[in-house]
Design an enzyme around this catalytic site. Structure first.
Site, PDB file in Angstrom:
ATOM      1  N   ARG A 133      -4.922  -1.472  -4.895  1.00 43.42           N
ATOM      2  CA  ARG A 133      -3.653  -0.777  -5.829  1.00 43.42           C
ATOM      3  C   ARG A 133      -3.395  -0.014  -6.339  1.00 43.42           C
ATOM      4  O   ARG A 133      -3.769   0.996  -5.889  1.00 43.42           O
ATOM      5  CB  ARG A 133      -4.627  -1.319  -7.184  1.00 43.42           C
ATOM      6  CG  ARG A 133      -5.528  -2.844  -7.350  1.00 43.42           C
ATOM      7  CD  ARG A 133      -4.813  -3.573  -8.121  1.00 43.42           C
ATOM      8  NE  ARG A 133      -5.300  -4.908  -8.037  1.00 43.42           N
ATOM      9  CZ  ARG A 133      -4.661  -6.119  -8.550  1.00 43.42           C
ATOM     10  NH1 ARG A 133      -3.148  -6.254  -8.714  1.00 43.42           N
ATOM     11  NH2 ARG A 133      -5.969  -7.363  -8.004  1.00 43.42           N
ATOM     12  N   THR A 166      -7.083   6.480   2.435  1.00 45.43           N
ATOM     13  CA  THR A 166      -7.083   6.203   4.115  1.00 45.43           C
ATOM     14  C   THR A 166      -6.028   5.192   3.746  1.00 45.43           C
ATOM     15  O   THR A 166      -5.926   4.353   3.215  1.00 45.43           O
ATOM     16  CB  THR A 166      -8.268   6.408   4.320  1.00 45.43           C
ATOM     17  OG1 THR A 166      -8.012   6.279   5.347  1.00 45.43           O
ATOM     18  CG2 THR A 166      -8.867   5.409   3.967  1.00 45.43           C
ATOM     19  N   HIS A 167      -4.961   5.174   4.566  1.00 44.15           N
ATOM     20  CA  HIS A 167      -3.973   4.521   5.363  1.00 44.15           C
ATOM     21  C   HIS A 167      -3.933   4.098   6.984  1.00 44.15           C
ATOM     22  O   HIS A 167      -3.557   5.110   7.686  1.00 44.15           O
ATOM     23  CB  HIS A 167      -2.549   4.972   4.345  1.00 44.15           C
ATOM     24  CG  HIS A 167      -1.788   3.997   4.598  1.00 44.15           C
ATOM     25  ND1 HIS A 167      -1.272   2.825   4.192  1.00 44.15           N
ATOM     26  CD2 HIS A 167      -0.952   3.541   5.974  1.00 44.15           C
ATOM     27  CE1 HIS A 167      -0.550   1.967   4.242  1.00 44.15           C
ATOM     28  NE2 HIS A 167       0.584   2.400   5.702  1.00 44.15           N
TER      29      HIS A 167
HETATM   30  C1  GAR Z   1      -8.516   0.850   5.456  1.00 42.21           C
HETATM   31  O1  GAR Z   1      -8.020   0.240   6.803  1.00 42.21           O
HETATM   32  C2  GAR Z   1      -7.644   1.532   4.941  1.00 42.21           C
HETATM   33  O2  GAR Z   1      -7.065   2.003   5.718  1.00 42.21           O
HETATM   34  C3  GAR Z   1      -6.734   0.207   4.239  1.00 42.21           C
HETATM   35  O3  GAR Z   1      -7.460  -0.086   4.459  1.00 42.21           O
HETATM   36  C4  GAR Z   1      -8.548  -0.588   4.811  1.00 42.21           C
HETATM   37  C5  GAR Z   1     -10.315  -1.158   4.040  1.00 42.21           C
HETATM   38  O4  GAR Z   1     -10.966  -1.113   4.724  1.00 42.21           O
HETATM   39  N1  GAR Z   1      -6.437   0.809   2.965  1.00 42.21           N
HETATM   40  C6  GAR Z   1      -4.670   0.370   2.756  1.00 42.21           C
HETATM   41  O5  GAR Z   1      -4.620  -0.562   3.771  1.00 42.21           O
HETATM   42  C7  GAR Z   1      -4.334   0.967   1.751  1.00 42.21           C
HETATM   43  N2  GAR Z   1      -2.721   0.428   1.759  1.00 42.21           N
HETATM   44  P1  GAR Z   1     -13.274  -0.958   4.455  1.00 42.21           P
HETATM   45  O6  GAR Z   1     -12.643  -1.599   3.026  1.00 42.21           O
HETATM   46  O7  GAR Z   1     -13.681  -1.855   5.366  1.00 42.21           O
HETATM   47  O8  GAR Z   1     -13.430   0.207   4.004  1.00 42.21           O
END
Ligand code: GAR
Length: 212
Positions: free
Chosen positions: A99, A116-117
């Site tokens: 969000r 983190t992206h």
């Molecule tokens: C991660 O790769 C993070 O970088 C990404 O969601 C994943 C969460 O993984 N975030 C985005 O895409 C934000 N724009 P997780 O729930 O296993 O930590």
């Protein structure tokens, strides 16, 4: 007061999904007595976010704030901010939180909200960064840990790491390899923030020397 005698910074982590990055943070804090931060609350925008279970297993407080349960976005965000403030959160970590947060939320933690992206920003902003990188045909993508500002996937960059794309990659395989890198990079950046070692100069983030 030296870093080692300062109480651990109180971390609030927001998740939408499985929470492997949350897990990496919890593990890093456990493994490193000098980590300098402690996760005190995990918030989610969906009741089925896997990260909530990981927090509960550790006895960490959880809050669920679903946008659809609130009359509008501003109310949702104000309640989420109040939830974190009730736990005296000092640093907010977006660990797969899908969000967008406005300036009204971010004002609670200036330069202390980190995301983190899964791409090398400014390439492939948005919710489908891994898919978009594959579709574009780039040979290298990666992950970016950055401070959050009012624009999506835009704030000052703390650290980035590249991940090569293999000819047979699909979205899941590539995302798994990116996550493995995030699992080291995100805790390292949060540790720097906990030790107050980041200085923002314009768009640049400078990392201060460790004080003895
Ligand atoms: C991660 O790769 C993070 O970088 C990404 O969601 C994943 C969460 O993984 N975030 C985005 O895409 C934000 N724009 P997780 O729930 O296993 O930590």
């Amino acid at each position: 007061m030296s870093c080692s005698s300062r109480p651990p910074a109180r971390l609030g982590v927001l998740v939408s999904g499985g929470g492997t990055n949350l897990q990496a943070l919890l593990d890093a804090a456990d493994a490193d007595p000098r980590f300098g931060g402690e996760v005190v609350v995990v918030g989610a925008d969906r009741a089925d976010a896997g990260g909530l279970g990981r927090a509960k297993e550790r006895g960490i407080a959880t809050v669920v704030r679903q946008l659809s349960d609130h009359p509008d976005r501003a109310t949702w965000e104000a309640r989420l901010r109040a939830d974190l403030e009730a736990h005296q959160v000092e640093v907010v970590v977006l660990a797969g939180f899908m969000r967008i947060l406005s300036g009204a939320f971010l004002a609670g933690w200036p330069d202390r909200v980190v995301n983190t992206h899964p791409s090398l920003l400014p390439a492939f902003r948005g919710a489908h960064a891994v898919r978009d990188a594959l579709a574009y045909g780039v040979r290298v993508t990666g992950c970016t840990v950055h401070l959050v500002d009012e624009q999506v996937d835009h704030g000052p960059i703390i650290a980035q790491q590249a991940v090569e794309i293999r000819p047979d990659d699909d979205e899941d395989a590539l995302h798994e390899r990116i996550k493995r890198v995030e699992h080291t990079l995100l805790p390292a950046c949060v540790k720097l923030l906990c030790h107050d070692r980041l200085e923002v100069v314009g768009r640049a983030v400078r990392i201060r020397e460790e004080s003895s």
